[in-house]
Design a protein around this motif. Sequence first.
Motif, PDB file in Angstrom:
ATOM      1  N   LYS A 147      10.339  16.537  -6.963  1.00  0.00           N
ATOM      2  CA  LYS A 147       9.431  15.981  -5.954  1.00  0.00           C
ATOM      3  C   LYS A 147       8.097  16.727  -5.925  1.00  0.00           C
ATOM      4  N   ALA A 148       8.068  17.952  -6.455  1.00  0.00           N
ATOM      5  CA  ALA A 148       6.841  18.743  -6.441  1.00  0.00           C
ATOM      6  C   ALA A 148       5.816  18.136  -7.395  1.00  0.00           C
ATOM      7  N   ARG A 149       4.533  18.304  -7.063  1.00  0.00           N
ATOM      8  CA  ARG A 149       3.456  17.764  -7.881  1.00  0.00           C
ATOM      9  C   ARG A 149       2.332  18.801  -8.016  1.00  0.00           C
ATOM     10  N   SER A 150       1.780  18.890  -9.217  1.00  0.00           N
ATOM     11  CA  SER A 150       0.536  19.627  -9.420  1.00  0.00           C
ATOM     12  C   SER A 150      -0.604  18.615  -9.381  1.00  0.00           C
ATOM     13  N   LEU A 151      -1.809  19.051  -9.722  1.00  0.00           N
ATOM     14  CA  LEU A 151      -2.974  18.165  -9.591  1.00  0.00           C
ATOM     15  C   LEU A 151      -2.834  16.908 -10.431  1.00  0.00           C
ATOM     16  N   ASP A 152      -2.407  17.054 -11.695  1.00  0.00           N
ATOM     17  CA  ASP A 152      -2.291  15.857 -12.534  1.00  0.00           C
ATOM     18  C   ASP A 152      -1.219  14.917 -11.991  1.00  0.00           C
ATOM     19  N   GLY A 153      -0.123  15.477 -11.466  1.00  0.00           N
ATOM     20  CA  GLY A 153       0.915  14.639 -10.876  1.00  0.00           C
ATOM     21  C   GLY A 153       0.412  13.873  -9.670  1.00  0.00           C
ATOM     22  N   ILE A 154      -0.436  14.524  -8.872  1.00  0.00           N
ATOM     23  CA  ILE A 154      -1.015  13.846  -7.703  1.00  0.00           C
ATOM     24  C   ILE A 154      -1.923  12.707  -8.139  1.00  0.00           C
ATOM     25  N   LEU A 155      -2.735  12.942  -9.156  1.00  0.00           N
ATOM     26  CA  LEU A 155      -3.628  11.888  -9.646  1.00  0.00           C
ATOM     27  C   LEU A 155      -2.834  10.688 -10.154  1.00  0.00           C
ATOM     28  N   HIS A 156      -1.741  10.958 -10.864  1.00  0.00           N
ATOM     29  CA  HIS A 156      -0.907   9.857 -11.353  1.00  0.00           C
ATOM     30  C   HIS A 156      -0.227   9.128 -10.196  1.00  0.00           C
ATOM     31  N   THR A 157       0.213   9.889  -9.185  1.00  0.00           N
ATOM     32  CA  THR A 157       0.842   9.277  -8.018  1.00  0.00           C
ATOM     33  C   THR A 157      -0.146   8.387  -7.275  1.00  0.00           C
ATOM     34  N   VAL A 158      -1.368   8.871  -7.104  1.00  0.00           N
ATOM     35  CA  VAL A 158      -2.409   8.076  -6.442  1.00  0.00           C
ATOM     36  C   VAL A 158      -2.655   6.780  -7.196  1.00  0.00           C
ATOM     37  N   ALA A 159      -2.688   6.869  -8.526  1.00  0.00           N
ATOM     38  CA  ALA A 159      -2.979   5.683  -9.340  1.00  0.00           C
ATOM     39  C   ALA A 159      -1.900   4.616  -9.213  1.00  0.00           C
ATOM     40  N   ARG A 160      -0.667   5.020  -8.853  1.00  0.00           N
ATOM     41  CA  ARG A 160       0.438   4.061  -8.757  1.00  0.00           C
ATOM     42  C   ARG A 160       0.530   3.390  -7.386  1.00  0.00           C
ATOM     43  N   GLN A 161      -0.305   3.797  -6.447  1.00  0.00           N
ATOM     44  CA  GLN A 161      -0.263   3.210  -5.119  1.00  0.00           C
ATOM     45  C   GLN A 161      -0.988   1.864  -5.084  1.00  0.00           C
ATOM     46  N   PRO A 162      -0.737   1.058  -4.023  1.00  0.00           N
ATOM     47  CA  PRO A 162      -1.552  -0.150  -3.843  1.00  0.00           C
ATOM     48  C   PRO A 162      -3.034   0.241  -3.797  1.00  0.00           C
ATOM     49  N   PHE A 163      -3.855  -0.528  -4.466  1.00  0.00           N
ATOM     50  CA  PHE A 163      -5.277  -0.196  -4.619  1.00  0.00           C
ATOM     51  C   PHE A 163      -5.449   1.163  -5.298  1.00  0.00           C
ATOM     52  N   GLY A 164      -4.497   1.486  -6.190  1.00  0.00           N
ATOM     53  CA  GLY A 164      -4.472   2.796  -6.826  1.00  0.00           C
ATOM     54  C   GLY A 164      -5.729   3.113  -7.609  1.00  0.00           C
ATOM     55  N   LYS A 165      -6.286   2.133  -8.304  1.00  0.00           N
ATOM     56  CA  LYS A 165      -7.499   2.388  -9.086  1.00  0.00           C
ATOM     57  C   LYS A 165      -8.657   2.790  -8.187  1.00  0.00           C
ATOM     58  N   PHE A 166      -8.768   2.096  -7.051  1.00  0.00           N
ATOM     59  CA  PHE A 166      -9.836   2.428  -6.103  1.00  0.00           C
ATOM     60  C   PHE A 166      -9.627   3.827  -5.541  1.00  0.00           C
TER      61      PHE A 166
END
Length: 265
Positions: free
Chosen positions: A213-232
């Motif tokens: 479940k832990a995330r570093s910076l790159d993991g956070i960026l990938h997680t953000v990209a997978r959300q609704p409106f992730g690209k934005f």
Amino acid sequence: MVEKFVRLGYLTKGIIYGLIGLLAAIAAFTTEGKATGSSGMLKTIAAQPFGKILLVGICIGLLGYALWRFIETFLDPENKGSDAKGIGNRIGYLSSGLAYCSLAFQAGWLVLGRGGGGSGDSAEDWTAYVLEKPFGRWLVGLGGAIAIGVGLYMFYQAYKTKFRKRLNLSELHPNQAKWIVQVCRFGVAARGFVFSTIGFFLLEAAYQYDPEKARSLDGILHTVARQPFGKFLLALVALGLVAYGIYMIVQARYRRLHLEQVESF
């Protein structure tokens, strides 16, 4: 000499964060590019023409930034004091110095062609290691709470422009200084978001006893990209990281450094 070394450190940190943000922005706006963190950025640089030469400069610069953090820790040039708040600040500086020393060593290993260590799942590895120790779940949870606290404090700094007093912008036109401060506010807030999100995932890892479940910076960026409106959202975070890189570069030029104690040695 020490001042130039420290300012090189701020410049190097700014370049790294600017490149991280730029890659994330490319990933957000096009089908090319890949969001990555600091370790991934070093590997990306190493793969470029003359990449190892660039990494030598980055390694030196990161050591300069780590040196400043150690100076802040042990010599307290900004008079943080020895009360609970001051000690907390200085522990944070020490942690930052050790982290950037580690990143500098990764750059050095890449120059030597030995892989550089560090990977996108390093946060998972460290979390798994700590969870196995006595009171490991509590320690991970405490780390998460501290990260969230740091993130919230960065939001507060951005809102109140607390960082402004560290910068000597007197030689700039007032309008120029105003725009620089606004860009820096956005960057500090973006880093606050990153810290808060890292802390949230650490709390989740502790609660579920699951290091994945832990995330570093790159993991956070990938997680953000997978959300609704992730690209934005990814584009917004990417621009914030670029702004934070600009903030570091501004500090490289305009930060007030109190190095009298060092220079007197």
